[in-house]
Design an enzyme around this catalytic site. Sequence first.
Site, mmCIF file in Angstrom:
data_model
loop_
_atom_site.group_PDB
_atom_site.id
_atom_site.type_symbol
_atom_site.label_atom_id
_atom_site.label_comp_id
_atom_site.label_asym_id
_atom_site.label_seq_id
_atom_site.Cartn_x
_atom_site.Cartn_y
_atom_site.Cartn_z
ATOM 1 C CG LEU A 151 24.469 121.458 100.503
ATOM 2 C CD1 LEU A 151 23.041 121.985 100.500
ATOM 3 C CD2 LEU A 151 24.703 119.903 101.010
ATOM 4 C CE1 TYR A 152 31.423 126.598 103.748
ATOM 5 C CE2 TYR A 152 32.077 127.732 101.789
ATOM 6 C CZ TYR A 152 32.234 127.611 103.122
ATOM 7 O OH TYR A 152 32.866 128.509 103.989
ATOM 8 C CB ALA A 153 27.631 128.698 98.197
ATOM 9 C CB SER A 155 24.767 125.151 104.224
ATOM 10 O OG SER A 155 26.072 125.556 104.112
ATOM 11 C CE LYS A 156 29.491 128.860 106.750
ATOM 12 N NZ LYS A 156 29.757 129.410 108.136
#
Length: 336
Positions: A151-153, A155-156
């Site tokens: 999810l980090y990737a 979101s970016k």
Amino acid sequence: MRILVTGSAGFIGFHLSRLLLAEGHAVTGLDGFSDYYDIGLKRARHAELARHPGFEAIEGRIETPGLLRALMARTAPEIVVHLAAQAGVRYSLENPQAYADANLMGSFQLLEAVRAHPVRHLLLASTSSAYGGNTELPFRETDQAVSPLTLYAASKLAMEAMAHSYSHLFAIPTTAFRFFTVYGPWGRPDMALFLFTGKILAGEPIEVFSGGSAERDFTYVTDLVDAIRRLADVPPPLPGTGTPVGACDTLSSSAPYRLVNIGGGRPVRLDAMIAALEAALGRRAERILKPLPPGDVARTHASTELLQALIGRVPETPIGTGIPAFVDWYRGYYGV
């Protein structure tokens, strides 16, 4: 210049703000002081910056409706560098809401603020994690990035897409940059180098993933912020008014928007990084070998062609220099 830096108490935001202040610019630093890691370290960074008369510290969360818009109306920055985010690949498995709040809603609030108060150049921090499941190396900015693994990737990537749309609709000169494993003094306690140092000094074992064979394109923090500063002087031109710097250029055909890797292009094996750390500490590490966690990739490797074309240099500090510098800072800061 008048410059707004979001995430100024963070690792990279601190170093960038310090560089800008040393150059004589006026810096407004906004930070929410989240408790993802040691708030005391964040406040110590801001205290260092506050020694400079050109620094104004603001505490607040970027996702707060209207906060950024009011701040920009008051300070009228010419450049905005958006570094505030919920970081961490593995933490996104534990607390996904933090990523939706900071990385999605926070970035939206920033884009709305810049829409209301146009700037000379908007610069946004993304991540090498955006390349996700890509297997072709080195990672080139012109590669498709459609397979985020966390999810980090994701979101970016969403932030990059939102920024492009605002750049197109409102003619906002925008550069997004993807970082590659940044390290150095005043670093983040959740990252491997910081964790390993603390454990080795305490005589505790370290967890080594993939048998130490995983590779990362380690980027020393002062190299990274130097690249950001140089990129600030190279805003993408409006469509039809500029020429791409080469086949590597990601200059959009429909917006003053560009995507740039910031990395050295020299991957280092994890076991080589550990060996350099052991040498700097004068101690051996006890290793616990583990498989790669979900969402991690075996190797990162930045293509540096576009960065070289735009600013004339790429990060060059080797780990043999950077790791001892980090260890010196760590021992001094923690008194060990």
